[in-house]
Design a protein around this motif. Sequence first.
Motif, PDB file in Angstrom:
ATOM      1  N   CYS A 231       0.868  -1.002   0.010  1.00 42.52           N
ATOM      2  CA  CYS A 231       0.039  -0.141   0.091  1.00 42.52           C
ATOM      3  C   CYS A 231       1.067   1.310   0.128  1.00 42.52           C
ATOM      4  CB  CYS A 231      -0.905  -0.090   1.175  1.00 42.52           C
ATOM      5  SG  CYS A 231      -2.023   1.342   1.289  1.00 42.52           S
TER       6      CYS A 231
ATOM      7  N   TYR B 293      -0.572   4.239   0.673  1.00 43.01           N
ATOM      8  CA  TYR B 293      -1.205   5.136   1.402  1.00 43.01           C
ATOM      9  C   TYR B 293      -0.501   5.281   2.842  1.00 43.01           C
ATOM     10  CZ  TYR B 293      -5.143   5.328  -1.507  1.00 43.01           C
ATOM     11  OH  TYR B 293      -6.191   5.632  -2.829  1.00 43.01           O
ATOM     12  N   LYS B 294      -0.667   6.548   3.401  1.00 43.89           N
ATOM     13  CA  LYS B 294       0.304   6.899   4.853  1.00 43.89           C
ATOM     14  C   LYS B 294      -0.816   6.866   5.972  1.00 43.89           C
ATOM     15  CE  LYS B 294       4.446   7.772   2.725  1.00 43.89           C
ATOM     16  NZ  LYS B 294       4.254   7.035   1.708  1.00 43.89           N
ATOM     17  N   CYS B 295      -1.838   6.063   6.067  1.00 47.73           N
ATOM     18  CA  CYS B 295      -2.752   6.148   7.291  1.00 47.73           C
ATOM     19  C   CYS B 295      -1.971   6.178   8.594  1.00 47.73           C
ATOM     20  CB  CYS B 295      -3.788   4.960   7.061  1.00 47.73           C
ATOM     21  SG  CYS B 295      -4.748   5.239   5.585  1.00 47.73           S
TER      22      CYS B 295
ATOM     23  N   TYR C 153      -2.234   5.221  11.412  1.00 49.37           N
ATOM     24  CA  TYR C 153      -2.358   4.109  12.413  1.00 49.37           C
ATOM     25  C   TYR C 153      -1.750   2.766  12.195  1.00 49.37           C
ATOM     26  CZ  TYR C 153      -6.384   3.408   9.609  1.00 49.37           C
ATOM     27  OH  TYR C 153      -6.905   3.300   8.516  1.00 49.37           O
ATOM     28  N   CYS C 154      -1.569   2.905  10.792  1.00 45.98           N
ATOM     29  CA  CYS C 154      -1.269   1.531   9.922  1.00 45.98           C
ATOM     30  C   CYS C 154       0.150   1.178   9.694  1.00 45.98           C
ATOM     31  CB  CYS C 154      -2.096   1.600   8.603  1.00 45.98           C
ATOM     32  SG  CYS C 154      -2.073   0.048   7.794  1.00 45.98           S
TER      33      CYS C 154
ATOM     34  N   ILE D 229       0.864  -1.475   7.815  1.00 44.14           N
ATOM     35  CA  ILE D 229       0.680  -2.511   6.872  1.00 44.14           C
ATOM     36  C   ILE D 229       1.915  -2.223   5.658  1.00 44.14           C
ATOM     37  CG2 ILE D 229      -0.534  -3.461   4.908  1.00 44.14           C
ATOM     38  CD1 ILE D 229      -2.874  -4.002   6.878  1.00 44.14           C
ATOM     39  N   PRO D 230       1.824  -1.008   5.576  1.00 46.20           N
ATOM     40  CA  PRO D 230       3.026  -0.619   4.369  1.00 46.20           C
ATOM     41  C   PRO D 230       4.492  -0.950   4.907  1.00 46.20           C
ATOM     42  CG  PRO D 230       1.328   1.299   4.760  1.00 46.20           C
ATOM     43  CD  PRO D 230       1.153   0.329   5.660  1.00 46.20           C
TER      44      PRO D 230
ATOM     45  N   VAL E 174      -4.276  -5.929  -0.349  1.00 40.43           N
ATOM     46  CA  VAL E 174      -4.315  -4.791   0.574  1.00 40.43           C
ATOM     47  C   VAL E 174      -4.883  -3.525   0.441  1.00 40.43           C
ATOM     48  CG1 VAL E 174      -2.803  -3.200   2.109  1.00 40.43           C
ATOM     49  CG2 VAL E 174      -1.813  -5.673   1.371  1.00 40.43           C
ATOM     50  N   ASN E 175      -4.950  -3.209  -0.906  1.00 40.43           N
ATOM     51  CA  ASN E 175      -5.525  -1.996  -1.271  1.00 40.43           C
ATOM     52  C   ASN E 175      -6.076  -2.291  -2.829  1.00 40.43           C
ATOM     53  OD1 ASN E 175      -6.706   0.518  -1.873  1.00 40.43           O
ATOM     54  ND2 ASN E 175      -4.690   1.544  -1.036  1.00 40.43           N
TER      55      ASN E 175
ATOM     56  N   GLU F  74     -11.304   0.804  -0.873  1.00 42.16           N
ATOM     57  CA  GLU F  74     -11.263   2.141  -0.188  1.00 42.16           C
ATOM     58  C   GLU F  74     -12.411   2.825  -0.844  1.00 42.16           C
ATOM     59  OE1 GLU F  74      -8.904   3.590   2.056  1.00 42.16           O
ATOM     60  OE2 GLU F  74      -8.976   1.683   2.467  1.00 42.16           O
TER      61      GLU F  74
ATOM     62  N   ARG G 153      -6.887   9.653   6.093  1.00 42.08           N
ATOM     63  CA  ARG G 153      -7.673   8.924   5.177  1.00 42.08           C
ATOM     64  C   ARG G 153      -7.638  10.016   4.125  1.00 42.08           C
ATOM     65  NH1 ARG G 153      -7.849   4.096   5.191  1.00 42.08           N
ATOM     66  NH2 ARG G 153     -10.012   3.865   4.580  1.00 42.08           N
TER      67      ARG G 153
HETATM   68  S1  SF4 Z   1      -5.240   1.637   6.455  1.00 44.60           S
HETATM   69 FE1  SF4 Z   1      -5.242   0.441   4.511  1.00 44.60          FE
HETATM   70  S2  SF4 Z   1      -5.184   2.187   3.027  1.00 44.60           S
HETATM   71 FE2  SF4 Z   1      -4.367   3.026   4.958  1.00 44.60          FE
HETATM   72  S3  SF4 Z   1      -2.273   2.597   4.885  1.00 44.60           S
HETATM   73 FE3  SF4 Z   1      -3.045   0.667   5.959  1.00 44.60          FE
HETATM   74  S4  SF4 Z   1      -3.194  -0.632   4.277  1.00 44.60           S
HETATM   75 FE4  SF4 Z   1      -3.040   1.310   3.177  1.00 44.60          FE
END
Ligand code: SF4
Length: 444
Positions: free
Chosen positions: A154, A156-158, A160-161, A163-164, A198-199, A239, A278
């Motif tokens: 992903c 994106y740079k949310c 709290y996440c 995953i990236p 993931v996205n 999303e 977001r």
């Molecule tokens: S919440 Fe989803 S969209 Fe946002 S950074 Fe994490 S994986 Fe990416």
Amino acid sequence: MEDPKKVAFYTLGCKLNFSETSTIARSFKDEGFTRVDFNEYADIYVINTCSVTDNADKRFKTIVKQAQKSNENAFVIAVGCYAQLKPEELAAVDGVDLVLGATEKFKITNYLNDLTKNDMGEVHSCEIEDADFYVGSYSFGDRTRAFLKVQDGCDYKCTYCTIPLARGISRSDTLENVLDNAKKISDKGIKEIVLTGVNIGDYGKGEFGNKKHEHTFLDLVQALDTVEGIERLRISSIEPNLLKNETIEFVAESDTFVPHFHIPLQSGSNEILKNMRRRYMKELYVDRVNKIKEVMPDACIGVDVIVGFPGETDEYFLETYNFLNDLDISYLHVFTYSERDNTLAAEMQAVVPLKVRKKRSKMLRGLSAKKRRAFYESQLSKAKTVLFEGENKEGYIHGFTENYVKVKTPWDPSLVNTLHKVDLQEIGEDGIVRFSYVEEGVLT
Ligand code: SF4
């Protein structure tokens, strides 16, 4: 001749992890291993970890112990998101022999020449920037449904996440490979394919190793719709900012894509959405829900929401609650916010006390039950198609309609993996819908 070595797998987390476990399992099979259940004796136990799981470290230790109970000399391997984020932590767990990061997990069988146990697990990890290549995967959740990976990572740079950090940049499978895998799945007699990633709305980025979009998510949906033999296609989670009108309209016209969307919202307060970074405001979310319901009035819409994000005052939480209450959605997946290392949100002030987070989570789970019931009620007396699943649960067989209404009837093995036209009749005390057959016999 020596008996083939046995391997067992345990998967934590999302559908994507499940699809990747299947791919890893196939590579073991190619090396002559026999796959057994996790609670059976095996020579090797592979645990595919998740960083989103609450108490991930405690869960992991319990699973390792479970493996050791079946075979105290077993070789235990950890892969997956948690293994990428905290390799040393996992390697230090008693009984763990090998930890493989994001780039190494698909080369797992290269590490099997020496299965000697050491005091400390060995780590083969990489910088996540190196995880820039794509490995396609698909799995069979049960005998009726397959998870097909179309995208990974992903951009994106949310705030709290993690995953990236665990999965790297956004990249996609080629359209050709996706279609090829979809065909392989349908050739096995599987009736439903769930798209995972993931996205997935970002599909097309990194398709041929570059950052440009070669194809869009709509191209993918349109191409899959033409694959012969697939009865049902389900878009899992997308999303809201990437779910375009054209895709919604195409799904509405398609005989194969089902009217079910899962769309992360995370908060119904624009202030919190901004702090989460977001890429939309709540007005866009309303617009997406309205568009879906306009062209597919019976569509099921699931929502992810996080409670207790830093700065979520009582007012902001109530704003989220009322927003969801007023919205025409079908169920919620509620996540209680928890701090993750190396994220911006973990540094934010105005931390919400744990007790408050739990209370808010309970309130939204109550709202979810109310929404689901209202959605099921709106579907009674309607004719829908059910795909029956493969498990005998206390004498009953379960199935889902195209728009994700759960039904049950007394166990009958001949129903497994068949589609039937039914009339939805009433909601049982267990919250599951009972039905009568519209037509005798199997559709397919
Ligand atoms: S919440 Fe989803 S969209 Fe946002 S950074 Fe994490 S994986 Fe990416």
